[in-house]
Design a protein around this motif. Structure first.
Motif: not given
Length: 102
Positions: A51-52, A63-64, A80-83, A95-97
């Motif tokens: 996740i970025g 990405g998956l 946050g919800t996605l993570m 996590l990406l930057p």
């Protein structure tokens, strides 16, 4: 933020190992550099999801490793919800930057 769905297929030297090897699911919501795109694929070698996040709580890239999980997660707009949802599915998340929102 309008999300543009882009599916990338990479050659066997770059693709993450595992089911569906040779392809990954990646949604890009903003223009990102080739380096960030490469970083995302690099992380998918060791993680199930990447996740970025953006500074406003959204995300610019998601990405998956296994594209079949996308329908369960892609509609989520908050990073946050996605993570949290990915972690609850048992996925290993990188996590990406964080990028600022213009």
């Amino acid at each position: 933020m309008t999300r543009t769905r882009r599916f990338f297929r990479c050659d066997s030297r770059l693709s993450p190992p595992g089911p569906g090897s040779g392809s990954a699911y990646l949604v890009i919501a903003a223009e990102v550099s080739a380096r960030l795109l490469g970083d995302a694929y690099g992380l998918l070698r060791s993680f199930d999801a990447v996740i970025g996040p953006t500074s406003d709580g959204g995300w610019y890239a998601f990405g998956l490793r296994e594209p079949s999980r996308a329908p369960e997660l892609e509609p989520l707009t908050d990073s946050g919800t996605l993570m949290l949802a990915a972690l609850r599915l048992g996925l290993r998340v990188a996590l990406l930057p964080t990028l600022p929102v213009p």
